[in-house]
Design a protein around this motif. Structure first.
Motif, mmCIF file in Angstrom:
data_model
loop_
_atom_site.group_PDB
_atom_site.id
_atom_site.type_symbol
_atom_site.label_atom_id
_atom_site.label_comp_id
_atom_site.label_asym_id
_atom_site.label_seq_id
_atom_site.Cartn_x
_atom_site.Cartn_y
_atom_site.Cartn_z
ATOM 1 N N TYR A 971 0.808 -1.230 0.000
ATOM 2 C CA TYR A 971 0.000 0.000 0.000
ATOM 3 C C TYR A 971 0.837 1.273 0.000
ATOM 4 O O TYR A 971 0.299 2.364 -0.063
ATOM 5 C CB TYR A 971 -0.924 0.013 1.228
ATOM 6 C CG TYR A 971 -0.223 -0.261 2.549
ATOM 7 C CD1 TYR A 971 0.527 0.716 3.199
ATOM 8 C CD2 TYR A 971 -0.317 -1.508 3.146
ATOM 9 C CE1 TYR A 971 1.164 0.459 4.389
ATOM 10 C CE2 TYR A 971 0.314 -1.778 4.351
ATOM 11 C CZ TYR A 971 1.050 -0.796 4.969
ATOM 12 O OH TYR A 971 1.691 -1.054 6.159
ATOM 13 N N ARG A 972 2.154 1.139 0.048
ATOM 14 C CA ARG A 972 3.015 2.316 0.132
ATOM 15 C C ARG A 972 2.863 3.206 -1.102
ATOM 16 O O ARG A 972 2.856 4.439 -0.994
ATOM 17 C CB ARG A 972 4.471 1.869 0.280
ATOM 18 C CG ARG A 972 5.458 3.017 0.481
ATOM 19 C CD ARG A 972 6.829 2.447 0.810
ATOM 20 N NE ARG A 972 7.237 1.470 -0.197
ATOM 21 C CZ ARG A 972 7.943 0.380 0.076
ATOM 22 N NH1 ARG A 972 8.303 0.107 1.317
ATOM 23 N NH2 ARG A 972 8.295 -0.463 -0.891
ATOM 24 N N GLY A 973 2.706 2.586 -2.281
ATOM 25 C CA GLY A 973 2.582 3.379 -3.503
ATOM 26 C C GLY A 973 1.341 4.251 -3.488
ATOM 27 O O GLY A 973 1.378 5.425 -3.883
ATOM 28 N N VAL A 974 0.210 3.697 -3.010
ATOM 29 C CA VAL A 974 -1.008 4.496 -2.892
ATOM 30 C C VAL A 974 -0.773 5.656 -1.943
ATOM 31 O O VAL A 974 -1.178 6.795 -2.201
ATOM 32 C CB VAL A 974 -2.186 3.619 -2.401
ATOM 33 C CG1 VAL A 974 -3.445 4.454 -2.235
ATOM 34 C CG2 VAL A 974 -2.429 2.478 -3.364
ATOM 35 N N GLY A 975 -0.102 5.364 -0.828
ATOM 36 C CA GLY A 975 0.173 6.421 0.149
ATOM 37 C C GLY A 975 1.028 7.531 -0.412
ATOM 38 O O GLY A 975 0.775 8.720 -0.156
#
Length: 1010
Positions: A971-975
């Motif tokens: 989920y880091r990319g979305v963040g």
């Protein structure tokens, strides 16, 4: 673990002991394909034939009703007229994208093997007593058993004794089958009783088989024991498994859709302890956990939970910094626990599970949930500062911002709706985030307009709402706005320049796309692929050498191998089979996973003619590099041309890419599998009265054994097989000279009745949609994105092969796999994004009751997204710089999940512009201000809540983006996209938007009749 995905693959598995791939293709695959190819909605049919087994994978589109599909597949298979003798009943399995085995156990002897157990004989024991207990755990769909083989009753005949007595193998088979039958004879009433009548014929003891009368010759009875030995043994070994160097049976656990892996492990471990104490130890065995994904999932959930709490604390600190009041801050953060609870309620109501992704959605929502509260709270404070009482100020403050709060909430929630209709894996995986954020945002609106006003009246004091904080930063912001709007023409130029600059920069610097994040665990699945002529003995020799080598790296005092960089291992599991060695391992230090994979690949390739492949374990995709693999399908009817083209692709890929991981299906890309074709001399057979069926059965029995019947052993069915005296260790020379008894009593060697011709063919056959196909999987290096790799394959690799003539006429080449899924997902996301924009616009038109105001608000969306993209590029650039100086860093791919951040941005970046546009409209209508004056006043009035909401959202997201740990790659990319986009939106709201409004608004037309 991760959200449940659609079950869209059904596998048909059919066993045929001793059958070659060529016979399986003709007798099973082609027959089954004839009826399966007409199934409704069937997208792709992949058939695979290997020694003794046929597999057909049926792939259906997203959203298919798997139960209906299973019924249709079963009905289609029932139309197959007949199968050869000894073909097992086809078995059906359904699976989804996320159905990998997540726990592995090793069933092994106690230290020292005190009972001297033969592991090859324990398959039935594990199937009968261990697997059912493990499968009784709620949520377990299947427990696979590997590393041993089933029991088998072997009748090994003495060819010389048969010849002396003139007995054929077919006669032995027929006598056994005739005797081994029970018969029901109804019932009889006698006196007061009713008796059931059965004729008992089935064998119950091996001695009954040994003492079976085969033939009577000159008043001499020939029993089976006179011409053969009868023993309980096992099928021919085709694989062996090891755990940390010790022979074992490997048990793999798969979960049902919707089940909780943590609960499964919690329930499974007591059952394992019970099995060890009450069943296995007295039988000289034990089960140990050899590897599982659950710890990774638990660590991932723990990371998300910590980041959630840290984000909430940072958001609270920001609120206090701006409000300078403990009571007012308490009112401001009062909604955080309520909104968090609402997010879980929304997930529960929609049937979602608590997993790494859904928890990340809850954490994403933390910073956003206070936005509405900040707007309402600031509006109330401004009303109170103008002299209104707390009650009057509260009512007036809520009334003034209610339309803006409703608009921002509605747009945020509604833009998530299209995600729910993204049927590809990306949409299914991350719809949980949309649901969690939507539930929290709706709750935040209710909290802002219902709870906050009441809390202000009961928790704050009169003077707390009128305390003014320093406004130096606010004055600087106003001066910046005034500079951008100093004239109408300058405002137009400024707005156009900013829009063009940001968009051009984003387009030029846009990175190549990946498909899905890996969800990487610190373990690797590696494979050694041998030439097709390697037998199990040769592979076992290599396996023994590898065990000696790798055992040194699982010791407590193990050190890194200086020769090839192999780090100490936490554990390893190895399966040795014909033509392949499968290897699962994990380093003691997770950060050395890359070094371990390279070292294993190098070690495997050090053996002559061996190919090697290694892929990092993933909880989100298959463990063969599935989400990064470029699949090149090579189809055609000519096997020589087909394998030549596949070999050319393999070799060219090593030149096109720098150290890629390459795999293929089938694993071997040569037609060097030795094959003996036995061509009967039909005229001679006719003269001797030998039929084709009996001759084929005899040859099968003399070579690798032929099925006779089934023996009931303690409620288990054990196959009875007929062998020559050599058993399964027959040689070609012995087979040529094996004596065959004719119906007339003559004895002739096999070579007198048939010609044995040695040739070469494939050791396995694969068909896609009814056509023979070889697929080469290319996993590019980490620094080459999937989209770039696909382009390199299409523009460099394939043209080079065509130019060299490695791809012959009649061979079709297609690029599929993750590459196809990437394109399909991009197209789906694009269409859903356009739908979301339309929904957002229509909502704003309904709320503002005018078509032009929403245009100004949505004008900031593409620029905010450009800012999010540039933020991703900047983060990767900074991490690249850190890695060059030896510091820990990460690279965030621009994958399909990261792109979903743009949909989230669509609903969030409009929040601040809504405040400015709505306040400008009120200033013009209610206060009669001129456009420029109204815009500057609107920014002045709404700057504080904009800065507060932006700061709380960014700091709420920051831990998810900046704090490393297990699961963060999901989920880091979305963040990163959302954080960067919101930060860019704040800047655009204070610069671009005022310039756009002042440069283009016309009072006489826009505000007329409003």
């Amino acid at each position: 673990m991760i959200p449940d995905l659609d079950v869209r693959t059904i596998t048909v598995q059919t066993g045929w002991a001793g059958a070659t791939p060529q016979d399986i293709e003709k007798e099973i695959l082609i027959e089954q394909e004839r009826y399966l190819r007409n199934l409704p909605n069937l997208q792709r049919m992949v058939s695979y034939a290997e020694m003794g087994q046929a597999n057909i994978e049926l792939e259906f589109p997203f959203g298919v009703d798997v139960n209906d599909a299973l019924i249709r597949v079963n009905n289609a298979l029932s139309q197959v007229v007949s199968y050869p003798d000894n073909v097992d009943q086809p078995r059906l399995f359904s699976s989804s994208f996320s159905s990998n085995a997540f726990m592995y156990f090793a069933l092994k002897p106690l230290p020292g093997n005190p009972l001297q157990l033969d592991m090859d004989m324990l398959r039935d024991f594990a199937e009968d007593y261990v697997r059912p207990r493990m499968e009784s755990v709620a949520g377990v769909s299947e427990v696979g058993v590997g590393g041993a083989t089933f029991r088998q009753i072997q009748i090994k005949v003495d060819a010389a004794k048969l010849a002396q007595r003139g007995i054929t193998l077919s006669e032995i088979r027929d006598v056994i089958r005739e005797r081994n039958r029970d018969a029901s004879a109804g019932d009889i009433e006698s006196g007061k009783n009713r008796y059931l009548i059965r004729v008992i014929g089935r064998f119950e003891q091996l001695d009954e088989i040994r003492n079976l009368e085969i033939k009577r010759l000159d008043d001499v009875t020939v029993y089976l024991r006179d011409v053969a030995s009868v023993e309980l043994d096992h099928f021919e070994k085709r694989s062996m498994s090891y755990f940390d160097g010790q022979r074992n049976l490997m048990l793999s656990v798969r979960r049902e859709s919707g089940s909780n892996v943590i609960d499964i492990k919690t329930q499974m471990l007591p059952i394992i302890d019970d099995l060890n104490q009450n069943l296995l130890r007295q039988n000289g065995l034990e089960i140990v956990v050899s590897g599982d994904d659950v710890q990774y999932v638990q660590d991932s959930l723990k990371n998300v939970g910590i980041n959630l709490a840290l984000g909430a604390l940072l958001a609270t600190a920001v609120m206090f910094f701006f409000l300078r009041s403990g009571r007012a801050t308490l009112v401001g953060v009062l909604g955080i626990p309520l909104c968090t609870l609402a997010a879980f309620v929304a997930l529960n109501l929609t049937g979602r599970t608590i997993n790494v992704i859904s928890m990340a959605g809850v954490a994403f929502a933390i910073g956003m949930t206070v936005d509405n509260t900040i707007v309402v709270l600031d509006s109330i404070i401004q009303a109170c500062r103008k002299g209104a009482s707390r009650l009057e100020g509260t009512i007036e403050g809520v009334k003034r911002v209610w339309p803006a709060v409703l608009a921002s909430t509605a747009t945020t929630v509604m833009v998530f709706a299209p995600i729910l209709f993204v049927q590809e894996e990306a949409g299914q995986l991350y719809s949980d985030i949309a649901i969690a954020i939507s539930g929290a945002i709706i709750a935040s609106m209710l909290v802002a307009v219902l709870v906050v006003p009441v809390a202000i009246l009961h928790l704050t004091r009169n003077n707390e709402l009128t305390v003014k904080s320093s406004n130096q930063w606010q004055q600087k912001g106003i001066r910046l706005v005034e500079w951008f709007v100093k004239s109408k023409s300058f405002a137009r130029i400024s707005a156009a320049a900013m829009a063009a600059g940001l968009l051009i920069l984003a387009v030029v610097m846009m990175p190549a796309a990946e498909y899905l994040p890996e969800g990487e665990e610190p373990k690797a699945f590696s494979m050694m692929i041998a030439p097709p002529d390697y037998n199990l003995s040769q592979m076992q020799e290599i396996g023994d050498e590898l065990r000696v080598y790798f055992n040194e790296f699982v010791k407590e005092d193990a050190t890194t191998d200086s020769s090839n960089g192999m780090p100490p291992l936490n554990y390893y599991m190895m399966s040795v089979s014909v033509g392949r060695i499968w290897f699962l391992s994990a380093p003691k230090e997770p950060e050395l996973i890359g070094d371990m994979m390279d070292a294993i690949t190098e070690k495997f390739r050090s053996y002559d003619d061996m190919r090697a492949f290694s892929s990092r374990g993933s909880i989100i995709s298959s463990n063969d590099g599935g989400s990064r693999a470029v699949a090149i399908d090579i189809s055609g009817s000519n096997m020589v041309d087909l394998y030549r083209a596949a070999e050319g692709v393999y070799q060219q890929a090593e030149q096109t890419f720098d150290n890629p991981q390459i795999n293929s299906n089938p694993g071997s890309l040569t037609l060097n599998q030795p094959l003996i074709e036995i061509n009967p001399r039909w005229q001679r057979l006719d003269e001797l009265g030998i039929g084709n069926r009996d001759f084929g059965y005899t040859v099968a029995a003399l070579s690798d054994g032929a099925f006779v019947d089934e023996f009931i052993l303690k409620d288990d069915k054990v196959d009875i097989f007929l062998f020559s005296g050599a058993g399964s260790e027959q040689s070609i020379e012995q087979l040529e000279n094996a004596p065959i008894v004719t119906p007339n009593g003559d004895v002739l060697p096999l070579k007198a009745l048939a010609d044995l011709v040695e040739t070469k063919n494939s050791n396995s056959l694969r068909r896609v949609d009814g056509e023979r196909t070889v697929t080469v999987y290319i996993i590019p290096p980490r620094d080459v994105a999937l989209e770039t790799a696909v382009e390199m394959v299409r523009t460099d690799l394939l043209p080079a092969l065509w130019q060299k003539g490695d791809i012959a006429q009649g061979i079709r080449v297609d690029v599929s796999g993750a590459a196809d899924q990437l394109q399909a997902t991009k197209a789906s996301l694009t269409s859903k994004f356009l739908v979301a924009v339309a929904i957002c616009y229509l909502l704003l038109v309904a709320i503002f009751k005018h078509w032009q105001f929403p245009v100004y608000i949505l004008a900031t969306v593409p620029l905010g997204m450009a800012g999010g993209l540039l933020g991703l590029i900047l983060v990767n650039g900074l991490n690249s710089a850190l890695s060059t100086i030896g510091l820990s860093a990460f690279h965030q791919p621009f994958d399909m999940i990261t792109m979903l951040g743009f949909l989230i941005l669509l609903g969030t970046v409009v929040n601040n512009p809504i405040l400015i546009v709505e306040q400008t409209r009120q200033n013009v209508i209610d206060a009669g201000m001129q456009i420029k004056e109204a815009v500057i006043a609107a920014v002045t009035q709404r700057m504080k809540p904009i800065l507060m909401s932006t700061s709380t959202t960014i700091l709420g997201l920051a831990p998810l983006v900046l704090v490393p740990g297990e699961g963060t790659e999901l989920y880091r990319g979305v963040g990163v996209i959302v954080l960067s986009g919101i930060l860019a939106s704040m800047f655009l709201t204070l610069t671009f938007l005022p310039a756009l409004l002042v440069g283009t608004l016309k009072e006489s037309k826009l505000f007329q009749n409003i």
